[in-house]
Design a protein around this motif. Structure first.
Motif, mmCIF file in Angstrom:
data_model
loop_
_atom_site.group_PDB
_atom_site.id
_atom_site.type_symbol
_atom_site.label_atom_id
_atom_site.label_comp_id
_atom_site.label_asym_id
_atom_site.label_seq_id
_atom_site.Cartn_x
_atom_site.Cartn_y
_atom_site.Cartn_z
ATOM 1 N N ARG A 1 0.818 -1.211 0.000
ATOM 2 C CA ARG A 1 0.000 0.000 0.000
ATOM 3 C C ARG A 1 0.855 1.266 0.000
ATOM 4 N NH1 ARG A 1 -4.076 0.436 4.794
ATOM 5 N NH2 ARG A 1 -2.165 1.013 5.794
ATOM 6 N N ASP A 2 1.892 1.293 0.797
ATOM 7 C CA ASP A 2 2.771 2.448 0.849
ATOM 8 C C ASP A 2 3.942 2.213 -0.096
ATOM 9 O OD1 ASP A 2 4.427 4.296 3.498
ATOM 10 O OD2 ASP A 2 3.214 4.997 1.835
ATOM 11 N N ARG A 3 4.608 3.270 -0.477
ATOM 12 C CA ARG A 3 5.687 3.121 -1.450
ATOM 13 C C ARG A 3 6.995 2.698 -0.771
ATOM 14 N NH1 ARG A 3 9.370 6.978 -1.876
ATOM 15 N NH2 ARG A 3 9.135 8.826 -0.607
ATOM 16 N N PRO A 4 7.797 1.899 -1.463
ATOM 17 C CA PRO A 4 9.094 1.493 -0.912
ATOM 18 C C PRO A 4 10.003 2.704 -0.730
ATOM 19 C CG PRO A 4 8.489 0.139 -2.798
ATOM 20 C CD PRO A 4 7.520 1.283 -2.743
ATOM 21 N N VAL A 5 10.819 2.679 0.326
ATOM 22 C CA VAL A 5 11.782 3.752 0.559
ATOM 23 C C VAL A 5 13.217 3.249 0.448
ATOM 24 C CG1 VAL A 5 10.246 5.147 1.982
ATOM 25 C CG2 VAL A 5 11.718 3.441 3.073
ATOM 26 N N GLY A 6 13.376 1.954 0.215
ATOM 27 C CA GLY A 6 14.720 1.443 0.044
ATOM 28 C C GLY A 6 14.732 -0.060 -0.131
ATOM 29 N N PHE A 7 15.914 -0.571 -0.450
ATOM 30 C CA PHE A 7 16.107 -2.014 -0.539
ATOM 31 C C PHE A 7 17.557 -2.328 -0.217
ATOM 32 C CE2 PHE A 7 17.022 -0.513 -4.834
ATOM 33 C CZ PHE A 7 18.197 -1.201 -5.144
ATOM 34 N N TYR A 8 17.785 -3.582 0.094
ATOM 35 C CA TYR A 8 19.137 -4.061 0.338
ATOM 36 C C TYR A 8 19.185 -5.536 -0.005
ATOM 37 C CZ TYR A 8 17.013 -5.819 4.619
ATOM 38 O OH TYR A 8 16.187 -6.453 5.513
ATOM 39 N N SER A 9 20.388 -6.039 -0.129
ATOM 40 C CA SER A 9 20.597 -7.459 -0.359
ATOM 41 C C SER A 9 21.735 -7.912 0.539
ATOM 42 C CB SER A 9 20.940 -7.704 -1.832
ATOM 43 O OG SER A 9 21.304 -9.048 -2.037
ATOM 44 N N LEU A 10 21.468 -8.930 1.330
ATOM 45 C CA LEU A 10 22.486 -9.558 2.171
ATOM 46 C C LEU A 10 22.778 -10.931 1.596
ATOM 47 C CD1 LEU A 10 21.131 -8.881 5.763
ATOM 48 C CD2 LEU A 10 23.270 -8.009 4.818
ATOM 49 N N ARG A 11 24.025 -11.310 1.635
ATOM 50 C CA ARG A 11 24.347 -12.666 1.231
ATOM 51 C C ARG A 11 25.394 -13.215 2.183
ATOM 52 N NH1 ARG A 11 27.872 -11.893 -4.295
ATOM 53 N NH2 ARG A 11 29.329 -10.412 -3.418
ATOM 54 N N GLY A 12 25.541 -14.467 2.141
ATOM 55 C CA GLY A 12 26.524 -15.115 2.992
ATOM 56 C C GLY A 12 26.211 -16.573 3.090
ATOM 57 N N GLY A 13 27.263 -17.343 3.198
ATOM 58 C CA GLY A 13 27.065 -18.773 3.321
ATOM 59 C C GLY A 13 26.583 -19.108 4.719
ATOM 60 N N ALA A 14 27.508 -19.227 5.601
ATOM 61 C CA ALA A 14 27.172 -19.611 6.976
ATOM 62 C C ALA A 14 27.446 -18.452 7.917
ATOM 63 C CB ALA A 14 28.007 -20.821 7.372
ATOM 64 N N ALA A 15 26.640 -18.405 8.960
ATOM 65 C CA ALA A 15 26.876 -17.408 9.997
ATOM 66 C C ALA A 15 28.265 -17.681 10.584
ATOM 67 C CB ALA A 15 25.787 -17.537 11.061
ATOM 68 N N PRO A 16 28.984 -16.763 11.107
ATOM 69 C CA PRO A 16 28.454 -15.519 11.644
ATOM 70 C C PRO A 16 28.630 -14.301 10.740
ATOM 71 C CG PRO A 16 30.635 -15.848 12.552
ATOM 72 C CD PRO A 16 30.347 -17.027 11.622
ATOM 73 N N GLU A 17 29.236 -14.447 9.533
ATOM 74 C CA GLU A 17 29.482 -13.252 8.731
ATOM 75 C C GLU A 17 28.626 -13.227 7.480
ATOM 76 O OE1 GLU A 17 33.387 -11.008 7.981
ATOM 77 O OE2 GLU A 17 33.145 -12.220 6.173
ATOM 78 N N GLY A 18 27.878 -12.144 7.324
ATOM 79 C CA GLY A 18 27.138 -11.906 6.105
ATOM 80 C C GLY A 18 27.842 -10.827 5.310
ATOM 81 N N GLU A 19 27.384 -10.619 4.110
ATOM 82 C CA GLU A 19 27.967 -9.571 3.268
ATOM 83 C C GLU A 19 26.851 -8.724 2.695
ATOM 84 O OE1 GLU A 19 30.831 -9.013 -0.647
ATOM 85 O OE2 GLU A 19 30.780 -10.940 0.376
ATOM 86 N N CYS B 1 24.111 -4.988 -1.704
ATOM 87 C CA CYS B 1 23.697 -3.675 -2.196
ATOM 88 C C CYS B 1 22.787 -3.029 -1.161
ATOM 89 C CB CYS B 1 23.000 -3.760 -3.543
ATOM 90 S SG CYS B 1 21.420 -4.616 -3.518
ATOM 91 N N LEU B 2 22.739 -1.710 -1.202
ATOM 92 C CA LEU B 2 21.886 -0.935 -0.310
ATOM 93 C C LEU B 2 21.487 0.335 -1.041
ATOM 94 C CD1 LEU B 2 20.681 -0.183 2.531
ATOM 95 C CD2 LEU B 2 22.897 0.837 3.028
ATOM 96 N N PHE B 3 20.183 0.620 -1.045
ATOM 97 C CA PHE B 3 19.691 1.860 -1.630
ATOM 98 C C PHE B 3 18.622 2.427 -0.718
ATOM 99 C CE2 PHE B 3 16.403 4.156 -3.913
ATOM 100 C CZ PHE B 3 17.150 5.181 -4.470
ATOM 101 N N VAL B 4 18.704 3.714 -0.471
ATOM 102 C CA VAL B 4 17.690 4.430 0.298
ATOM 103 C C VAL B 4 17.221 5.606 -0.544
ATOM 104 C CG1 VAL B 4 17.186 5.699 2.422
ATOM 105 C CG2 VAL B 4 18.793 3.771 2.480
ATOM 106 N N ASP B 5 15.911 5.699 -0.720
ATOM 107 C CA ASP B 5 15.344 6.824 -1.456
ATOM 108 C C ASP B 5 15.756 8.117 -0.761
ATOM 109 O OD1 ASP B 5 12.858 8.838 -1.782
ATOM 110 O OD2 ASP B 5 12.989 7.521 -3.535
ATOM 111 N N PRO B 6 16.156 9.135 -1.526
ATOM 112 C CA PRO B 6 16.580 10.392 -0.895
ATOM 113 C C PRO B 6 15.564 10.970 0.086
ATOM 114 C CG PRO B 6 17.156 10.419 -3.209
ATOM 115 C CD PRO B 6 16.333 9.170 -2.986
ATOM 116 N N SER B 7 14.271 10.735 -0.144
ATOM 117 C CA SER B 7 13.257 11.262 0.773
ATOM 118 C C SER B 7 13.288 10.574 2.136
ATOM 119 C CB SER B 7 11.864 11.111 0.169
ATOM 120 O OG SER B 7 11.502 9.736 0.095
ATOM 121 N N ALA B 8 13.942 9.424 2.223
ATOM 122 C CA ALA B 8 13.980 8.666 3.478
ATOM 123 C C ALA B 8 15.346 8.680 4.155
ATOM 124 C CB ALA B 8 13.564 7.224 3.214
#
Length: 120
Positions: free
Chosen positions: A10-28, A31-38
C-alpha cells in the motif's frame, strides 16, 4: 524492500538491500539503496540489521563505494582495509566490517515489512 509505514504494498518502498553469505556468523552487504526522501530516518538500516541478526549473522562485511564510506562509519562500521573492485580496473574499494549488537531492540512502530521476490 522496506516501506515507510510497515504495510507494503500500500505504501511506497523507501529502500532495498541485499544480504548474502554462506554460513553465519558473517554476512555480506551486496547492495543498499535508500530513497533520498527517506535518508536519515534509519528505517532501512535498522531493517537490514534486524534481518542480518535473524539470519544468525554477527557481523556484516561491506565493500563500500568510497562515497558511501562515511555513511557506514556513521552507523558504526569499522574500516578494516581495501579490496580491488570487481567492475572497475585499478580501483580500490574501502572494506568495512559492521559488528551487530547482540540485542537489537526496535519498537514495533519502527519495524518495517519485507516483500520477498519468489519469482526465481
Amino acid at each position: 524492500m522496506v516501506d515507510s509505514s510497515g504495510c507494503l504494498p500500500r505504501d511506497r518502498p523507501v529502500g532495498f538491500y541485499s544480504l548474502r553469505g554462506g554460513a553465519a556468523p558473517e554476512g555480506e552487504l551486496d547492495c543498499l539503496f535508500v530513497d533520498p526522501s527517506a535518508v536519515g530516518g534509519g528505517r532501512v538500516w535498522n531493517h537490514l540489521c534486524d534481518t542480518a541478526h535473524s539470519l544468525g549473522f554477527h557481523q556484516i562485511r561491506i565493500e563500500s563505494d568510497p562515497k558511501a564510506t562515511s555513511f557506514y562509519r556513521s552507523r558504526g562500521a569499522e574500516l578494516v582495509g581495501t579490496v580491488t573492485s570487481g567492475s572497475i580496473p585499478d580501483r580500490e574499494l574501502p572494506l568495512l566490517k559492521y559488528f551487530l549488537p547482540e540485542n537489537l531492540p526496535r519498537p514495533d512502530s519502527q519495524r518495517s515489512t519485507t516483500r520477498t521476490d519468489t519469482s526465481h
